[in-house]
Design a protein around this motif. Sequence first.
Motif, short mmCIF file in Angstrom:
data_model
loop_
_atom_site.label_atom_id
_atom_site.label_comp_id
_atom_site.label_asym_id
_atom_site.label_seq_id
_atom_site.Cartn_x
_atom_site.Cartn_y
_atom_site.Cartn_z
N HIS A 74 -10.17 4.50 -8.14
CA HIS A 74 -9.13 3.91 -8.96
C HIS A 74 -7.89 3.60 -8.13
O HIS A 74 -7.25 2.56 -8.27
CB HIS A 74 -8.79 4.87 -10.10
CG HIS A 74 -7.68 4.37 -10.97
ND1 HIS A 74 -6.39 4.83 -10.86
CD2 HIS A 74 -7.65 3.43 -11.95
CE1 HIS A 74 -5.62 4.20 -11.73
NE2 HIS A 74 -6.36 3.35 -12.43
N ARG A 75 -7.54 4.54 -7.23
CA ARG A 75 -6.39 4.32 -6.36
C ARG A 75 -6.64 3.13 -5.44
O ARG A 75 -5.76 2.26 -5.26
CB ARG A 75 -6.09 5.57 -5.55
CG ARG A 75 -4.96 5.41 -4.53
CD ARG A 75 -4.64 6.73 -3.93
NE ARG A 75 -3.98 7.60 -4.88
CZ ARG A 75 -2.77 8.10 -4.73
NH1 ARG A 75 -2.07 7.83 -3.65
NH2 ARG A 75 -2.24 8.88 -5.64
N ASN A 76 -7.83 3.07 -4.83
CA ASN A 76 -8.15 1.95 -3.93
C ASN A 76 -8.15 0.62 -4.69
O ASN A 76 -7.71 -0.40 -4.16
CB ASN A 76 -9.51 2.18 -3.28
CG ASN A 76 -9.50 3.38 -2.34
OD1 ASN A 76 -8.44 3.75 -1.81
ND2 ASN A 76 -10.66 4.00 -2.14
N ARG A 119 0.83 -1.21 0.00
CA ARG A 119 0.00 0.00 0.00
C ARG A 119 0.87 1.26 0.00
O ARG A 119 0.59 2.23 -0.72
CB ARG A 119 -0.92 -0.02 1.23
CG ARG A 119 -1.85 1.18 1.29
CD ARG A 119 -2.71 1.12 2.53
NE ARG A 119 -3.63 2.24 2.57
CZ ARG A 119 -4.82 2.28 2.01
NH1 ARG A 119 -5.25 1.22 1.34
NH2 ARG A 119 -5.57 3.35 2.05
N GLU A 127 -6.64 12.37 -8.66
CA GLU A 127 -6.83 10.98 -9.11
C GLU A 127 -8.09 10.42 -8.47
O GLU A 127 -8.28 10.56 -7.25
CB GLU A 127 -5.62 10.12 -8.71
CG GLU A 127 -5.76 8.66 -9.13
CD GLU A 127 -4.63 7.79 -8.62
OE1 GLU A 127 -4.53 6.64 -9.05
OE2 GLU A 127 -3.87 8.26 -7.75
N ASN A 187 -6.56 14.50 0.65
CA ASN A 187 -7.57 13.48 0.41
C ASN A 187 -8.94 14.13 0.57
O ASN A 187 -9.32 14.57 1.66
CB ASN A 187 -7.44 12.33 1.42
CG ASN A 187 -6.19 11.49 1.16
OD1 ASN A 187 -5.88 11.16 0.01
ND2 ASN A 187 -5.48 11.13 2.22
N LEU A 212 1.81 6.31 -7.14
CA LEU A 212 0.71 7.08 -7.73
C LEU A 212 0.85 8.57 -7.41
O LEU A 212 0.50 9.43 -8.23
CB LEU A 212 -0.63 6.54 -7.21
CG LEU A 212 -0.99 5.12 -7.68
CD1 LEU A 212 -2.29 4.67 -7.05
CD2 LEU A 212 -1.08 5.05 -9.20
N ASP A 213 1.36 8.90 -6.21
CA ASP A 213 1.60 10.31 -5.89
C ASP A 213 2.66 10.89 -6.80
O ASP A 213 2.57 12.06 -7.23
CB ASP A 213 2.02 10.45 -4.43
CG ASP A 213 0.86 10.24 -3.47
OD1 ASP A 213 -0.30 10.25 -3.94
OD2 ASP A 213 1.10 10.05 -2.25
N ARG A 251 -7.85 11.95 -4.78
CA ARG A 251 -6.58 12.19 -4.11
C ARG A 251 -5.93 13.32 -4.91
O ARG A 251 -5.63 13.17 -6.11
CB ARG A 251 -5.69 10.94 -4.14
CG ARG A 251 -4.24 11.14 -3.76
CD ARG A 251 -4.03 11.27 -2.29
NE ARG A 251 -2.59 11.19 -1.94
CZ ARG A 251 -2.11 11.36 -0.73
NH1 ARG A 251 -2.95 11.61 0.28
NH2 ARG A 251 -0.81 11.27 -0.50
N THR A 304 0.92 3.78 -3.13
CA THR A 304 0.53 5.17 -2.88
C THR A 304 1.64 6.13 -3.28
O THR A 304 1.39 7.18 -3.92
CB THR A 304 0.20 5.36 -1.39
OG1 THR A 304 -0.89 4.49 -1.05
CG2 THR A 304 -0.22 6.80 -1.10
N ARG A 322 -11.57 6.73 -14.87
CA ARG A 322 -10.29 6.42 -14.23
C ARG A 322 -9.20 7.44 -14.59
O ARG A 322 -8.11 7.39 -14.02
CB ARG A 322 -9.82 5.02 -14.64
CG ARG A 322 -10.61 3.89 -14.02
CD ARG A 322 -10.04 2.55 -14.44
NE ARG A 322 -10.64 1.44 -13.72
CZ ARG A 322 -11.78 0.87 -14.04
NH1 ARG A 322 -12.45 1.33 -15.11
NH2 ARG A 322 -12.28 -0.11 -13.33
#
Length: 455
Positions: free
Chosen positions: A143-145, A34, A139, A117, A41-42, A122, A38, A82
């Motif tokens: 989609h992130r989850n 995770r 984002e 958040n 993606l950040d 995000r 994360t 997405r």
Amino acid sequence: MKRWSLASRIVSGTLIIVLGALVLLSILVAAFTRYEVTERLDNSLQEVAERLEFVISELDRTDQKSTTPGGQVARLPGVNRRTLAYQIASPDGRLEVRSQNAPETLFVPRLKMGFYNVPSFRVYSVPSASGRHYILVGEPAFHRNEAVRRAILISVLPMVIFFPAIWVLVRWRVRRAMRPLTSLQHEIRSRGGTNLVPIPPLDLPEELVTIHSAVNLLLERLKMALSTERAFAANAAHELRNPIGALLAQVQVLRNLLQRSEYEERATTIMHQARRIGRMMEKLLQLSRVTSGIALTGDIFDLVPVIQFLARELEREKNQTIDLSGVPHLMIRGDMDAAGILFRNLLENAVLHGSSLRPAHVIVTENSEILIFNDCDPLTLESLQNMEKPFVRGKTNAEGSGLGLAIVRQVSLQLQADITITSPAPGKTRGIVVTVRFPSGDTEVEASWDGSKNY
């Protein structure tokens, strides 16, 4: 309560530890995955924000202010739920440009550099190089989850899938490691009064070598003790047999000389006691022969002639009739002398303790069964339980030593025959039935006698 085997305890304990370690490892892997997803993606949000600098440059060049509520919408092809959304706003919070999938209001109420958040997104907020605009890249949260869930699933699922394989491998390995212990257990279980040979060398681990040596030492001591005991009983019985026979002959002569005198009764008592000692010596010799393992042979012989000979011999000795009928042959596997000792005791018991009004009846059936009937009072459960104990007799005035059924039990064990005793006889209110099942041909031998007397 059911007891767990040592292998089951080792397997279950090992699997509990492995499962606990896998669960802890899965939690750590999930947390690390995770974090990594994360972070990745950040970084993507930051890269997108940097690439939007060209839009800021165009806005600064034209110096046009958007008057459209919610800002101008950049229509891009291939946008779906997405796709990353972005907004470009002035420092005073006025939205100037946004992507078609971005909301009409700012992602965050206060423009400040950093990650946020917010519902459904995000968001990464960063000022432009000129400082005249803010870039907000969002984002979609689902989609992130979804990406985090998939990454965690890919990391953890193999552990869950491979746990049954781990269980099978651990179980196989533990059972393989326990084979020497199982072999040692079987060897110890096979030892008994007739088999006290040392346990042969086995492929034992170091922890079991001392147990193997201790068991062999114990077997050697038991063998010496039992050999001494058997030798003493056999020698004593054999040495006393001839003197007792001579004593009985002299007492019988003395009794004839003392007929009609005041000493006749005493001579008769001495004669009866000498006969009793003689029977005791005979039983001790039988018990000595039986415990030496004479029945541990695999010869096949006809049991019917043996029973016929024993029946005729007892008829002459006891002056009582034994009826014999049925099929003329019954083949069993074992030692003929041992079988003779077994049925000698059964038939003698039936004659001594049966009713004089109804003689013992022997039937050899077509179903390979031998039935020996005699009439007697039924026995209590306590009497049945004590019948096989040596030197224990029931309430009776008949002759006996209390060794007959103990000898029968020893012979039956060596012949691998199973004996069960019931009283009264099935379908009757009197008598006793002893069922002996031989392993060869599933032959059943049933004998009945007055079980209130164990001789």
